[in-house]
Design an enzyme around this catalytic site. Structure first.
Site, short mmCIF file in Angstrom:
data_model
loop_
_atom_site.label_atom_id
_atom_site.label_comp_id
_atom_site.label_asym_id
_atom_site.label_seq_id
_atom_site.Cartn_x
_atom_site.Cartn_y
_atom_site.Cartn_z
N GLY A 1 36.07 42.47 38.83
CA GLY A 1 37.15 41.50 38.92
C GLY A 1 36.91 40.39 39.93
O GLY A 1 37.14 39.21 39.64
N SER A 2 36.45 40.75 41.13
CA SER A 2 36.17 39.71 42.12
C SER A 2 34.93 38.91 41.73
O SER A 2 34.81 37.73 42.08
CB SER A 2 36.00 40.34 43.51
OG SER A 2 34.99 41.34 43.50
N HIS B 1 38.92 45.19 40.11
CA HIS B 1 39.27 46.32 39.25
C HIS B 1 40.29 47.21 39.94
O HIS B 1 41.18 47.79 39.29
CB HIS B 1 38.02 47.11 38.86
CG HIS B 1 37.70 48.27 39.73
ND1 HIS B 1 36.95 48.17 40.89
CD2 HIS B 1 38.05 49.58 39.64
CE1 HIS B 1 36.84 49.36 41.47
NE2 HIS B 1 37.50 50.24 40.73
N CYS C 1 38.64 43.73 45.75
CA CYS C 1 38.16 44.48 44.59
C CYS C 1 39.12 44.24 43.44
O CYS C 1 40.26 44.71 43.46
CB CYS C 1 38.07 45.97 44.91
SG CYS C 1 37.47 46.91 43.50
#
Length: 354
Positions: free
Chosen positions: A274-275, A106, A104
């Site tokens: 993000g990912s 974020h 993850c």
């Protein structure tokens, strides 16, 4: 690890009653609930073994933290655990409305700030402008770089991903209600399907969120049913996490490209993901649309928040040609909370409205 953390005061309660204390943050509007205290020991010799143990034996903790009445269907969480990797400052298990993610972005951005400010990493030199935090995620070791001043974080954080790669391009799947749809699948610590929202007659930045969720969820279910996901390192990582609908603007531009991520049980990411940015950069690099160190901006169609990303170097993941991706964003604190969990509460383990 808890000894270094300040626990907020609990409301009056029976001392035998379980209690949970958390710090709440957000990155680009996407929440992160970090457990300070109250989670039982997560057993396992490796981080992936701890992830399996928590799923099998401690899932009530996830439900209590993520679900109503303490959370909501789009809440996201992190449980900090020791890592078996000598270079890691901390290990983390990611929680969401369906279970446990392998990566993850974020959350990594937020955890970088948290780890520095709560003393989980050595204090940087007095004049340092950035501090490194090595975070062991289920997908592997991720390095976060936290902007700081006087030993405290300032907000901006960037991270370097695990090797990210394109798994399948121009894959045709039969999506009920929509016919045959061509998608790409890429890995940025977890696997996503990518498809332009226009293929469903939707404009990503003006469509109703419910319509975007329905389209993305239909793609996810179709891909799961019709395509076998494999990861060269571990079967624990071989699953489709969700679908990211885009504005179709994959060719390089200085203007932000918009997307929305729908993952787990129709959970909507408020940030640019993000990912997902990691996987999308890997996909664009694979297609020859991006060069190394060419920065792109990615905008969440849900909130308008922006992450930037770039492929910083080539790598390998098994036989796949991969890249290490740098993702940058801003993380913010929103507060601390303490929860009691009373045995006579019929909703103590939480609920989700369908």
């Amino acid at each position: 690890m808890e000894r270094a953390l300040l626990v907020p005061q609990l409301p009056p309660h029976d001392p035998r009653t379980p209690a949970l204390s958390v710090v709440d943050m957000h990155t680009g509007g996407e929440p992160l609930r970090i457990v300070l205290a109250g989670c039982p020991e997560v057993v396992g010799s490796t981080l992936l073994a701890k992830r399996r143990y928590m799923r099998q034996h401690l899932d009530h903790v996830r439900r209590r933290l993520m679900f109503e009445p303490r959370g909501h269907r789009d809440m996201y969480g992190a449980v900090l655990v020791p890592s078996e990797l000598p270079d890691a400052h901390l290990g983390v298990l990611f929680l969401h409305n369906e279970g446990y993610s392998s990566m993850c972005g974020h959350a990594v951005l937020a955890l970088g700030r948290f780890a520095l400010d709560f003393g989980l990493v050595p204090a940087p030199p007095p004049n340092a402008r950035e501090a490194r935090v090595n975070i062991h995620c289920p997908c592997g070791l991720v390095a976060a770089f936290v902007a700081c001043e006087g030993g405290r974080s300032r907000g901006p954080v960037r991270f370097h991903s695990v090797p990210a790669f394109a798994l399948a391009t121009d894959l045709t799947v039969d999506v009920p209600g929509h016919g045959k749809v061509v998608v790409d699948i890429a890995y940025g610590g977890t696997f996503y399907a990518f498809v332009s929202a226009e293929k469903f007659g939707l404009v990503i930045c003006s469509a109703k969120t419910r319509d975007l969720v329905d389209a993305a969820s239909a793609v996810t279910e179709a891909v799961k049913a019709q395509f076998k996901i494999n990861h060269p390192d571990s079967e624990d990582l071989a699953f489709l996490y969700g679908t990211i609908l885009t504005d179709g603007k994959d060719a390089y531009s200085e203007e932000p490209t918009a997307n929305i991520c729908v993952f787990a049980d129709a959970q909507v990411d408020r940030s640019p993901t993000g990912s997902g940015v990691t996987a999308r950069i890997a996909l664009q690099y694979h297609k020859g649309l991006l060069e190394l160190n060419q920065t792109r901006a990615f905008k969440s169609s849900a909130t308008g928040s922006v992450f930037t990303g770039k492929a910083v170097r080539e790598a390998k993941c098994g036989d796949f040609k991969a890249v290490i991706v740098e993702v940058s964003g801003q993380a913010h604190y929103t507060g601390t909370t303490s929860f009691t969990v009373e045995d006579n509460d019929p909703l103590k383990d939480g609920f989700l409205l369908k």
